[in-house]
Motif scaffolding. Structure first.
Motif, PDB file in Angstrom:
ATOM      1  N   LEU A   1       0.919  -1.241   0.028  1.00  0.00           N
ATOM      2  CA  LEU A   1      -0.020   0.053   0.169  1.00  0.00           C
ATOM      3  C   LEU A   1       1.029   1.250   0.211  1.00  0.00           C
ATOM      4  O   LEU A   1       0.512   2.197  -0.772  1.00  0.00           O
ATOM      5  CB  LEU A   1      -0.940  -0.006   1.336  1.00  0.00           C
ATOM      6  N   GLY A   2       2.026   1.295   0.715  1.00  0.00           N
ATOM      7  CA  GLY A   2       2.586   2.403   1.010  1.00  0.00           C
ATOM      8  C   GLY A   2       3.310   2.790  -0.502  1.00  0.00           C
ATOM      9  O   GLY A   2       3.362   3.949  -0.752  1.00  0.00           O
ATOM     10  N   PHE A   3       3.948   1.725  -1.169  1.00  0.00           N
ATOM     11  CA  PHE A   3       4.318   1.997  -2.460  1.00  0.00           C
ATOM     12  C   PHE A   3       3.689   2.733  -3.454  1.00  0.00           C
ATOM     13  O   PHE A   3       3.609   3.897  -4.301  1.00  0.00           O
ATOM     14  CB  PHE A   3       5.000   0.721  -3.063  1.00  0.00           C
ATOM     15  N   TRP A   4       2.215   2.142  -3.527  1.00  0.00           N
ATOM     16  CA  TRP A   4       1.127   2.443  -4.529  1.00  0.00           C
ATOM     17  C   TRP A   4       0.292   3.703  -4.108  1.00  0.00           C
ATOM     18  O   TRP A   4      -0.617   4.399  -4.888  1.00  0.00           O
ATOM     19  CB  TRP A   4       0.392   1.503  -5.011  1.00  0.00           C
ATOM     20  N   ALA A   5       0.286   4.330  -2.701  1.00  0.00           N
ATOM     21  CA  ALA A   5      -0.710   4.827  -2.244  1.00  0.00           C
ATOM     22  C   ALA A   5      -0.683   6.425  -2.655  1.00  0.00           C
ATOM     23  O   ALA A   5      -1.794   6.881  -3.185  1.00  0.00           O
ATOM     24  CB  ALA A   5      -0.329   5.177  -0.709  1.00  0.00           C
ATOM     25  N   ALA A   6       0.355   7.088  -3.072  1.00  0.00           N
ATOM     26  CA  ALA A   6       0.394   8.189  -3.741  1.00  0.00           C
ATOM     27  C   ALA A   6      -0.203   8.100  -5.236  1.00  0.00           C
ATOM     28  O   ALA A   6      -1.024   9.225  -5.775  1.00  0.00           O
ATOM     29  CB  ALA A   6       1.845   8.771  -3.880  1.00  0.00           C
ATOM     30  N   ALA A   7      -0.157   7.107  -5.872  1.00  0.00           N
ATOM     31  CA  ALA A   7      -0.555   6.901  -7.148  1.00  0.00           C
ATOM     32  C   ALA A   7      -1.871   6.759  -7.070  1.00  0.00           C
ATOM     33  O   ALA A   7      -2.760   7.304  -7.891  1.00  0.00           O
ATOM     34  CB  ALA A   7       0.149   5.715  -7.910  1.00  0.00           C
ATOM     35  N   PHE A   8      -2.410   6.061  -6.147  1.00  0.00           N
ATOM     36  CA  PHE A   8      -3.760   5.658  -5.946  1.00  0.00           C
ATOM     37  C   PHE A   8      -4.624   7.076  -5.592  1.00  0.00           C
ATOM     38  O   PHE A   8      -5.675   7.250  -6.111  1.00  0.00           O
ATOM     39  CB  PHE A   8      -3.993   4.815  -4.538  1.00  0.00           C
ATOM     40  N   TYR A   9      -3.951   7.925  -4.699  1.00  0.00           N
ATOM     41  CA  TYR A   9      -4.703   9.241  -4.732  1.00  0.00           C
ATOM     42  C   TYR A   9      -4.677  10.066  -5.763  1.00  0.00           C
ATOM     43  O   TYR A   9      -5.694  10.785  -6.101  1.00  0.00           O
ATOM     44  CB  TYR A   9      -4.113   9.905  -3.375  1.00  0.00           C
ATOM     45  N   GLU A  10      -3.616  10.228  -6.791  1.00  0.00           N
ATOM     46  CA  GLU A  10      -3.632  10.864  -8.125  1.00  0.00           C
ATOM     47  C   GLU A  10      -4.550  10.366  -9.033  1.00  0.00           C
ATOM     48  O   GLU A  10      -5.302  10.783  -9.709  1.00  0.00           O
ATOM     49  CB  GLU A  10      -2.347  10.657  -8.750  1.00  0.00           C
ATOM     50  N   ARG A  11      -4.883   8.922  -9.089  1.00  0.00           N
ATOM     51  CA  ARG A  11      -5.600   8.291 -10.026  1.00  0.00           C
ATOM     52  C   ARG A  11      -7.234   8.128  -9.517  1.00  0.00           C
ATOM     53  O   ARG A  11      -8.082   8.345 -10.348  1.00  0.00           O
ATOM     54  CB  ARG A  11      -5.507   6.826 -10.332  1.00  0.00           C
ATOM     55  N   HIS A  12      -7.406   8.252  -8.106  1.00  0.00           N
ATOM     56  CA  HIS A  12      -8.708   8.034  -7.725  1.00  0.00           C
ATOM     57  C   HIS A  12      -9.273   9.251  -6.869  1.00  0.00           C
ATOM     58  O   HIS A  12     -10.473   9.103  -6.213  1.00  0.00           O
ATOM     59  CB  HIS A  12      -8.768   6.920  -6.799  1.00  0.00           C
ATOM     60  N   THR A  13      -8.609  10.616  -6.913  1.00  0.00           N
ATOM     61  CA  THR A  13      -9.000  11.559  -6.500  1.00  0.00           C
ATOM     62  C   THR A  13      -8.785  12.689  -7.217  1.00  0.00           C
ATOM     63  O   THR A  13      -8.260  12.457  -8.178  1.00  0.00           O
ATOM     64  CB  THR A  13      -8.566  11.848  -4.907  1.00  0.00           C
ATOM     65  N   SER A  14      -9.162  13.873  -6.642  1.00  0.00           N
ATOM     66  CA  SER A  14      -8.695  15.121  -7.529  1.00  0.00           C
ATOM     67  C   SER A  14      -7.482  15.484  -7.144  1.00  0.00           C
ATOM     68  O   SER A  14      -7.042  16.808  -7.454  1.00  0.00           O
ATOM     69  CB  SER A  14      -9.820  16.181  -7.440  1.00  0.00           C
ATOM     70  N   LEU A  15      -6.673  15.039  -6.237  1.00  0.00           N
ATOM     71  CA  LEU A  15      -5.202  15.553  -5.746  1.00  0.00           C
ATOM     72  C   LEU A  15      -4.240  15.173  -6.809  1.00  0.00           C
ATOM     73  O   LEU A  15      -4.426  14.269  -7.736  1.00  0.00           O
ATOM     74  CB  LEU A  15      -4.752  14.794  -4.620  1.00  0.00           C
ATOM     75  N   GLY A  16      -3.417  16.315  -6.950  1.00  0.00           N
ATOM     76  CA  GLY A  16      -2.386  16.057  -8.151  1.00  0.00           C
ATOM     77  C   GLY A  16      -1.098  15.068  -7.243  1.00  0.00           C
ATOM     78  O   GLY A  16      -1.180  14.691  -6.257  1.00  0.00           O
ATOM     79  N   THR A  17      -0.001  15.267  -8.065  1.00  0.00           N
ATOM     80  CA  THR A  17       1.184  14.691  -7.718  1.00  0.00           C
ATOM     81  C   THR A  17       1.665  14.854  -6.135  1.00  0.00           C
ATOM     82  O   THR A  17       1.840  14.259  -5.201  1.00  0.00           O
ATOM     83  CB  THR A  17       2.295  14.750  -8.577  1.00  0.00           C
ATOM     84  N   GLY A  18       1.712  16.291  -6.070  1.00  0.00           N
ATOM     85  CA  GLY A  18       2.396  16.735  -4.707  1.00  0.00           C
ATOM     86  C   GLY A  18       1.437  16.652  -3.654  1.00  0.00           C
ATOM     87  O   GLY A  18       1.777  16.270  -2.748  1.00  0.00           O
ATOM     88  N   GLY A  19       0.180  16.988  -3.846  1.00  0.00           N
ATOM     89  CA  GLY A  19      -0.866  16.629  -2.775  1.00  0.00           C
ATOM     90  C   GLY A  19      -1.033  15.214  -2.362  1.00  0.00           C
ATOM     91  O   GLY A  19      -0.968  14.932  -1.199  1.00  0.00           O
ATOM     92  N   SER A  20      -0.843  14.337  -3.455  1.00  0.00           N
ATOM     93  CA  SER A  20      -0.917  13.112  -3.112  1.00  0.00           C
ATOM     94  C   SER A  20       0.215  12.410  -2.239  1.00  0.00           C
ATOM     95  O   SER A  20       0.060  11.919  -1.408  1.00  0.00           O
ATOM     96  CB  SER A  20      -1.217  12.067  -4.304  1.00  0.00           C
ATOM     97  N   ALA A  21       1.482  12.784  -2.478  1.00  0.00           N
ATOM     98  CA  ALA A  21       2.514  12.431  -2.016  1.00  0.00           C
ATOM     99  C   ALA A  21       2.732  12.924  -0.472  1.00  0.00           C
ATOM    100  O   ALA A  21       2.800  12.278   0.425  1.00  0.00           O
ATOM    101  CB  ALA A  21       3.824  12.703  -2.648  1.00  0.00           C
TER     102      ALA A  21
END
Length: 182
Positions: free
Chosen positions: A1-21
Motif C-alpha cells: 500500500l505504501g508504495f502505490w498509495a500516492a499513485a492511488f490518490y492521484e488516480r482516484h481523487t482530485s489530488l495532484g502529484t504533490g498533494g498525493s505524496a
C-alpha cells in the motif's frame, strides 16, 4: 500500500502529484507513530494477563486494519477516506508491533536469532514483491485518468487486501495452537 498509495490518490481523487505524496506521507507518519505507541503500550499491559496476548493483538489489529481499508478503495468521499485510512494504518502497524513480542515469547532462546532473521528476510521479500504484484493486478483493469489509460489501483487493493485477513486468521489460529503446546 505504501508504495502505490500516492499513485492511488492521484488516480482516484482530485489530488495532484504533490498533494498525493504529501497526504500519503502524513497518513503513514501519523498512522505509524500512533499505531506503534498505542499497540506497544497495550501489548505490554496485557501480555501477562492473557495467554497469547501478542498473537491476539497482532491478529485483531491486522483484521481491523484490513476491514477499515477495504471500503476506502471504493468510491467514497476523500473526507471519509483520509481519516479511515489513517486509522487503518495505525491498526496495521499496531499489529506489526506485537509480532516481535510474540516471536520472543514463543520461540526458544536457542533459535530466536535465526527466527528473527528468517522473519526479516521473508518480510523483505514480501515488501519487494508486493508492489510488483499490485501493479500487475492493477494493469488488468483499465482506468482512464486525464485521457490516459492506467491500471486501476482501487481494484488491485480490493483484491490483495483479503490476504491481510488470511494473515490475521493464521495469527489467531497460532494463538490457539500455542495454548495447547504450553
Amino acid at each position: 500500500l505504501g508504495f502505490w498509495a500516492a499513485a492511488f490518490y492521484e488516480r482516484h481523487t482530485s489530488l495532484g502529484t504533490g498533494g498525493s505524496a504529501g497526504l500519503v506521507g502524513l497518513l503513514i507518519l501519523v498512522g505509524a507513530i500512533s499505531g506503534t505507541f498505542v499497540a506497544g503500550r497495550v501489548v505490554d499491559r496485557v501480555r501477562d494477563r492473557y495467554e497469547g496476548a501478542p498473537m491476539l493483538l497482532a491478529g485483531v489489529c491486522q483484521a481491523a486494519g484490513a476491514a477499515l481499508l477495504m471500503p476506502t478503495f471504493l468510491d467514497v468521499p476523500i473526507a471519509l477516506r483520509i481519516p479511515v485510512q489513517g486509522l487503518a494504518v495505525a491498526f496495521i502497524v499496531g499489529g506489526l508491533v506485537a509480532i516481535p513480542v510474540m516471536i520472543s515469547e514463543v520461540v526458544p532462546a536457542a533459535v530466536r536469532g535465526i527466527s528473527f532473521s528468517v522473519t526479516g528476510f521473508l518480510s523483505a521479500i514480501a515488501g519487494a514483491a508486493s508492489p510488483l504484484l499490485i501493479g500487475v493486478i492493477a494493469d488488468q483493469f483499465e482506468f482512464v485518468v486525464d485521457g490516459e489509460v492506467k491500471g486501476n489501483l482501487a481494484n488491485a487493493f480490493l483484491i490483495v487486501t483479503p490476504l491481510v485477513f488470511l494473515g490475521a486468521a493464521l495469527l489467531l489460529r497460532g494463538r490457539r495452537r500455542g495454548r495447547r503446546a504450553a
